[in-house]
Write a protein that holds these residues in place. Structure first.
Motif: not given
Length: 918
Positions: A463-468
């Protein structure tokens, strides 16, 4: 004393001559008797003692004897009877060969009385000789065309007897063709002549054997015979005749050059040059004249150029047999060329696709092929096939056309390209084959969906991965090709927590990229789809039909047209508008390039034009119909149409003869009504424009007849209307004109020269019937006496005259000669007036054909004083008494001079004067 004795002896001799002459003149007497010839020795001639009044006892006392002229004593006096008898056997013909009256002279000398008596004994003829011919084998040469009634002098028989015993009659034994006539000659002699009673035919009988018999008038009669061998001379009255009117030959096309095809044979019933036949090719096409050679002597027809069944399956020749006299016959030679399997099948690709869509339905045509084998029969039957293992088959279309069609749907993904091998095999043995390769590429259709490498993709994300951030990578493949195989990815639309899925993820090519942060409570499925486009399917249909150009609005029935002439509106007749032409790609095609060179197709309006000058005669020769065929091809869809252009003939050819002039030799013996074939003309046109008839320039001796040949052509024949006479007119100039049926009509001519051959219908004619000459007996050998001349109106050997003796005695032939060419009669030996004073003989003039004429030659020999007087002392009284009275005969002399006239007159002169007492 001696001198006086010598003078007295001389005087005595002179006195004796004078006395003897007086005594001769006073005592001369003459007796005449006649006795037949051939009497034996001692035969009675005459009673001399009685006729002269002599007493038998005194005969022996007075020394009576007989003295004959010449050395031979033919008579003697029988001492006991006083009869004059023959001293030997007398042959009148030997003694008096050329004298009509045979008289032998002798003198009876009575020595005791010094008397001489002249006795003439005529030797009368008896029939002791048979008539004889100088030659017992006679030959006569008579032309078979000699007119009935013609006469031919025969050799005369000779009978050495005289008077009635030499009168001859003649008769003939033989056959019905001849009889005998007897004519009186210039000297009254009988001359036999052979008369032609029935026309001769050398082909029926070349010889005739006759017997000529001469019979004299004696009792009993004697006969003599001569055999006559009549040779019938040939004239050209028979034309050559072929053994067959038509020769039929079948020959395979692969026979080698030099092969003998057939030998034509013609026979001629004549002989010599008239029976010698030569052969020639009278009528043949240009092709045949270069392929076949006819031997002029043997009639053998040989091959000089290879045959080609495909170029010509038959040849027709007309051969001629001509004899040495110009008569001829014709025969037809039909040569049928049989096929040999020498041509491979030909595969022509008229139209073919290079690409085909894989979704093309079964039965789609991919190529149009034309199969052809120039051989015939089984050799020309072509079987076609495709190499196996391909989804195509061959389907026979129209005529020799085949279609290559699909048998099922194609799958480019399995086979993307086909190299189709089409094989054609003929039915020959051994068979020949050929093949053609068709390259066909299969076009792709988007008939395959992309396939992911995995059915389900799982990914765990913090979770909380960065976009892209990369979530995962997916991969899909597509079996199609090109654009159809390009895969694009997108996320199926869905919602996560009420928000669109695309707000969380995006797809870039094969990866899924994180768009926003997810919470751990979020869990969902994402579906990816491949997008592709469907292509429209297409199909093509081939329609094969024949375009019948029976009546184009324009003049499609072509004759000789120049380049650019309109043939017909091909596109319009095919139902194509000018706007359709670029797309439909109308074009013309043919198995042979020769047909296409004559026409061109306009790309603008689809009209068919003449591309090269057309000549119907060059294209089709003498064929009645002429056409050029090709195919018209139309694409989208593919269609083929058969086009046939009929070439119509125009009257552009003049009738022609092979020669500019023709010579015919016609014998003057040929009967009216006889026909002579003339040269036929040729016209390359056909139908009504071809040769129609012939005309002959006007001449009363000839007319023209037309004979229809088996092939329908007309053979001109020269007809003899009346008998010819070479002596009146030796040649004729005629003009034969050939006319065709065109409008306007064309004509051709040939000069016909008729040479009239000579027949031996004129016998030589002497300028005189009797030739006379006088010559002295002392003329030297080789002297010219006279010249006879005979002319013959015939020509050549028939008019050449040769001279010779007729039936003459050896005495004539040894003393005279005649030049056979000039007719000069010359002496060859010494003449003797005292032996023969006149010569009578016949000369004959014979021409080269055997006809003979006679003339009489009379030669009188004049006397020359070439003989001295001959004194013969018949009796002398010695001694003479000196008291003998004047006039006493003391000697009897015979003075004879063989010359005649003044040359034979004897004179007596005395240069002495007698005195009394001397």
């Amino acid at each position: 004393m001696s001198t006086a004795g010598r003078r007295w002896g001389w005087r005595q001799r002179v006195l004796m001559w004078v006395v003897l002459l007086a005594a001769w003149q006073s005592a001369w007497g003459q007796l005449r008797y006649s006795v037949p010839e051939e009497m034996p020795k001692g035969s009675f001639v005459g009673d001399v003692a009685k006729d002269l009044g002599l007493h038998l006892p005194a005969l022996s006392d007075h020394g009576v004897r007989v003295v004959s002229e010449g050395r031979t004593q033919y008579f003697s006096l029988h001492g006991k009877t006083g009869h004059l008898v023959t001293a030997e056997k007398i042959d009148r013909e030997q003694l008096c060969r050329l004298v009509e009256k045979c008289v032998l002279r002798c003198e009876l000398i009575v020595e005791g009385e010094m008397q001489v008596y002249s006795i003439e004994v005529e030797i009368s003829d008896i029939n002791d000789n048979a008539p004889s011919f100088k030659e017992i084998e006679l030959e006569e040469s008579i032309s078979e065309m000699t007119a009935v009634g013609a006469r031919f002098p025969l050799a005369e028989a000779h009978d050495p007897d005289s008077g009635r015993n030499s009168l001859l009659t003649y008769d003939l034994k033989g056959d019905e063709h001849f009889s005998l006539a007897v004519q009186a000659g210039p000297g009254g002699d009988q001359r036999p002549e052979l008369v032609l009673a029935k026309a001769l035919d050398r082909e029926e009988a070349a010889f005739h054997e006759l017997v000529l018999r001469a019979t004299d008038a004696g009792d009993p009669a004697w006969t003599g015979t001569a055999r006559i061998h009549v040779l019938v001379l040939d004239v050209n009255d028979n034309a050559p005749v072929f053994s067959q009117s038509e020769y039929t030959v079948r020959v395979p096309e692969d026979v080698p050059v030099g092969y003998t095809l057939v030998t034509v044979t013609a026979t001629d019933g004549d002989e010599g040059q008239y029976g010698h036949v030569k052969y020639s090719m009278k009528k043949a096409t240009d092709m045949a004249s270069g392929v076949f050679l006819l031997d002029s002597e043997t009639g053998t027809i040989t091959l000089v150029q290879s045959l080609d069944f495909e170029a010509a399956d038959s040849h027709e020749l007309e051969v001629q047999a001509r004899d040495g006299g110009g008569l001829f016959d014709t025969a037809k030679v039909a040569i049928t060329v049989t096929d040999v399997n020498d041509n491979m099948p030909e595969i022509s690709v008229r139209s073919a696709l290079s690409e085909i869509s894989e979704d093309t339905p079964p039965g789609t045509v991919v190529a149009l092929l034309h199969m052809q084998d120039q051989d015939s029969g089984a050799n020309g039957e072509v079987r076609c096939s495709l190499d196996g293992g391909v989804p195509f088959r061959l389907h026979r279309s129209q005529g020799s056309y085949h279609r290559v069609v699909t048998t099922r749907e194609l799958d480019r993904e399995k086979v993307s390209e086909y190299n189709l091998t089409v094989r054609a095999v003929d039915g020959g043995s051994p068979s020949l084959q050929s093949s053609e390769m068709l390259a066909l590429r299969v076009l792709d259709v988007n008939d395959n969906a992309p396939v992911f490498t995995q059915e389900r993709y799982r990914a765990r994300l913090a979770e909380n991965n960065a976009a892209g951030a990369l979530v995962l990578t997916v991969r899909a493949t597509d079996a199609d090709w090109g654009q159809n195989a390009r895969v694009r990815y997108r996320l199926s639309e869905g919602r996560v927590r009420g928000l669109p899925l695309s707000s969380y993820f995006s797809s870039v090519f094969e990866t899924v990229v994180w768009q926003q942060t997810l919470t751990s409570a979020t869990q969902d499925r994402i579906f990816l789809y491949e997008e592709y486009e469907e292509k429209a399917k297409s199909e093509s249909v081939i329609i094969s039909q024949k375009l019948e150009l029976e009546k184009w609005p324009h003049d499609e029935m072509l004759h000789i047209c120049g380049r650019g002439s309109l043939v017909g509106p091909l596109a319009r007749d095919l139902g194509l508008s000018p706007d359709e032409l670029p797309a439909r790609k109308l074009r013309v095609a043919s198995a042979g390039k020769k047909q296409l060179k004559y026409f061109t197709l306009s790309e603008e309006n689809g009209n068919l034009y003449v591309n090269e000058r057309l000549d119907r005669e060059e294209l089709c020769g003498e064929s009645a119909s002429c056409s050029v065929s090709f195919e018209a091809l139309v694409h989208k869809p593919l269609n083929v149409f058969h086009v046939e252009v009929v070439i119509q003939d125009v009257n552009d050819n003049t009738p022609t003869f092979r020669k500019a002039a023709l010579e015919l030799d016609i014998g003057e013996w040929i009967p009216p009504g006889t026909r002579f074939p003339l040269e036929m003309a040729r016209d390359a046109d056909v139908g009504s424009n071809s040769l129609l008839t012939y005309q002959l320039s006007s001449n009363p001796s000839f007319s023209l007849a037309l004979k229809k040949s088996a092939d329908g052509s007309q053979q001109p024949e020269l007809v003899l209307e009346r008998g010819l006479d070479r002596e009146k007119q030796s040649s004729f100039e005629l003009v034969l004109t050939a006319l065709d049926g065109g409008e306007p009509a064309r004509s051709g001519t040939i000069q016909v020269r008729v040479n009239v051959s000579d027949a031996n219908d004129n016998r030589p004619v002497f300028s005189k019937s009797v030739y006379e000459a006088r010559l002295a007996e002392n003329l030297p050998a080789g002297s010219l006496i006279l010249r006879v001349r005979a002319t013959d109106a015939d020509a050549g050997s028939n008019g050449q005259v040769s001279y010779s003796f007729g039936d003459v005695p050896d005495a004539v032939s040894t003393l005279f000669a005649v030049d056979s060419e000039s007719g000069e009669v010359m002496t060859t030996g010494p003449l003797n007036f005292e032996e023969t004073r006149k010569y009578r003989f016949d000369l004959e003039a014979r021409d080269g054909g055997g006809l003979v004429s006679h003339c009489k030659v009379q030669i009188d020999v004049t006397d020359v004083n070439d003989n001295a007087p001959d004194i013969t002392i018949l009796s002398v009284s010695s001694p003479v008494p000196e008291d003998a009275p004047v006039g006493t005969v003391v000697a009897l002399l015979n003075v004879n001079d063989l010359d005649s006239g003044e040359n034979g007159q004897n004179g007596y002169r005395s240069g002495l004067c007698f005195r009394e007492g001397v």
